[in-house]
Design a protein around this motif. Structure first.
Motif, PDB file in Angstrom:
ATOM      1  N   UNK A  67       0.558  -1.745  -0.128  1.00 55.45           N
ATOM      2  CA  UNK A  67       0.059   0.306  -0.004  1.00 55.45           C
ATOM      3  C   UNK A  67       1.238   1.040  -0.233  1.00 55.45           C
ATOM      4  N   UNK A  68       0.592   2.099  -1.003  1.00 55.29           N
ATOM      5  CA  UNK A  68       1.222   3.275  -0.849  1.00 55.29           C
ATOM      6  C   UNK A  68       0.470   4.436  -0.073  1.00 55.29           C
ATOM      7  N   UNK A  69       0.982   4.946   0.911  1.00 53.88           N
ATOM      8  CA  UNK A  69       0.417   6.141   1.623  1.00 53.88           C
ATOM      9  C   UNK A  69       0.755   7.730   1.491  1.00 53.88           C
ATOM     10  N   UNK A  70       0.089   9.247   1.443  1.00 52.70           N
ATOM     11  CA  UNK A  70       1.099   9.790   1.266  1.00 52.70           C
ATOM     12  C   UNK A  70       0.169  10.647   3.110  1.00 52.70           C
ATOM     13  N   UNK A  71       1.604  11.467   2.987  1.00 49.83           N
ATOM     14  CA  UNK A  71       0.866  12.509   4.689  1.00 49.83           C
ATOM     15  C   UNK A  71       1.291  13.660   4.079  1.00 49.83           C
ATOM     16  N   UNK A  72       0.535  14.506   3.835  1.00 48.87           N
ATOM     17  CA  UNK A  72       1.048  16.127   3.700  1.00 48.87           C
ATOM     18  C   UNK A  72       0.266  17.429   4.834  1.00 48.87           C
ATOM     19  N   UNK A  73       0.810  17.280   5.355  1.00 51.06           N
ATOM     20  CA  UNK A  73       0.606  18.902   6.512  1.00 51.06           C
ATOM     21  C   UNK A  73       2.277  19.884   6.389  1.00 51.06           C
ATOM     22  N   UNK A  74       1.782  20.815   6.978  1.00 51.37           N
ATOM     23  CA  UNK A  74       2.989  21.481   6.685  1.00 51.37           C
ATOM     24  C   UNK A  74       3.224  22.150   8.392  1.00 51.37           C
ATOM     25  N   UNK A  75       2.915  20.864   9.527  1.00 51.23           N
ATOM     26  CA  UNK A  75       4.034  20.242  10.833  1.00 51.23           C
ATOM     27  C   UNK A  75       5.000  19.200  10.737  1.00 51.23           C
ATOM     28  N   UNK A  76       5.388  19.735  10.254  1.00 50.23           N
ATOM     29  CA  UNK A  76       7.041  18.236   9.886  1.00 50.23           C
ATOM     30  C   UNK A  76       6.714  17.548  11.791  1.00 50.23           C
ATOM     31  N   UNK A  77       6.269  17.976  12.767  1.00 44.20           N
ATOM     32  CA  UNK A  77       6.293  16.966  13.578  1.00 44.20           C
ATOM     33  C   UNK A  77       5.478  16.220  13.117  1.00 44.20           C
ATOM     34  N   UNK A  78       4.276  16.708  12.844  1.00 46.00           N
ATOM     35  CA  UNK A  78       2.925  16.116  12.469  1.00 46.00           C
ATOM     36  C   UNK A  78       2.837  14.450  11.644  1.00 46.00           C
TER      37      UNK A  78
ATOM     38  N   UNK B  59       2.505   4.936  11.429  1.00 44.39           N
ATOM     39  CA  UNK B  59       1.379   4.524   9.878  1.00 44.39           C
ATOM     40  C   UNK B  59       2.425   2.869   9.649  1.00 44.39           C
ATOM     41  N   UNK B  60       3.832   3.424   9.620  1.00 46.45           N
ATOM     42  CA  UNK B  60       4.519   2.142   9.033  1.00 46.45           C
ATOM     43  C   UNK B  60       4.279   1.035  10.619  1.00 46.45           C
ATOM     44  N   UNK B  61       4.157   1.545  11.939  1.00 40.68           N
ATOM     45  CA  UNK B  61       4.907   0.722  12.333  1.00 40.68           C
ATOM     46  C   UNK B  61       3.061  -0.223  13.086  1.00 40.68           C
ATOM     47  N   UNK B  62       2.162   0.414  12.622  1.00 47.26           N
ATOM     48  CA  UNK B  62       0.607  -0.138  12.370  1.00 47.26           C
ATOM     49  C   UNK B  62       0.790  -1.435  11.785  1.00 47.26           C
ATOM     50  N   UNK B  63       1.284  -1.096  10.288  1.00 46.18           N
ATOM     51  CA  UNK B  63       1.068  -1.442   9.007  1.00 46.18           C
ATOM     52  C   UNK B  63       2.412  -3.531   9.018  1.00 46.18           C
ATOM     53  N   UNK B  64       3.371  -2.613   9.850  1.00 43.17           N
ATOM     54  CA  UNK B  64       4.441  -4.075  10.944  1.00 43.17           C
ATOM     55  C   UNK B  64       4.205  -4.655  10.857  1.00 43.17           C
ATOM     56  N   UNK B  65       2.874  -4.121  12.119  1.00 40.74           N
ATOM     57  CA  UNK B  65       2.643  -5.358  13.369  1.00 40.74           C
ATOM     58  C   UNK B  65       0.743  -6.162  12.208  1.00 40.74           C
ATOM     59  N   UNK B  66       0.992  -5.554  11.504  1.00 34.35           N
ATOM     60  CA  UNK B  66       0.393  -6.863  10.843  1.00 34.35           C
ATOM     61  C   UNK B  66       0.556  -7.434   9.109  1.00 34.35           C
ATOM     62  N   UNK B  67       2.173  -7.821   9.384  1.00 32.71           N
ATOM     63  CA  UNK B  67       2.523  -8.138   8.342  1.00 32.71           C
ATOM     64  C   UNK B  67       1.978  -7.202   6.961  1.00 32.71           C
TER      65      UNK B  67
END
Length: 71
Positions: free
Chosen positions: A1-12, A20-28
């Motif tokens: 799955x390819x996911x994009x995040x667009x936000x002006x807040x770098x920390x967010x 998101x990466x952890x969630x997907x990794x936990x579910x293989x």
């Protein structure tokens, strides 16, 4: 799955990408996450690669869109 995040807040952007990466990794489930700091960069990235999901900062997107186009 390819996911994009667009936000002006770098920390967010970074914390959301990590979550998101952890969630997907936990579910293989394979995923790739790309982050963008503004709408212009998101559109340029989308023209190069289509995304399955986009997390979008609505306020920043609305401000960018209204400055570029007359509604």
């Amino acid at each position: 799955m390819k996911i994009a995040i667009c936000d002006d807040d770098q920390v967010f952007r970074e914390s959301t990408a990590i979550s998101i990466e952890r969630l997907f990794e936990e579910r293989n489930i394979r995923c790739s996450v790309q982050t963008f700091e503004n709408g212009e960069k998101l559109i340029a990235g989308y023209n190069e690669e289509k995304f399955d999901a986009i997390f979008l900062d609505i306020v920043a997107a609305a401000n960018w869109f209204s400055s570029k186009y007359t509604i």
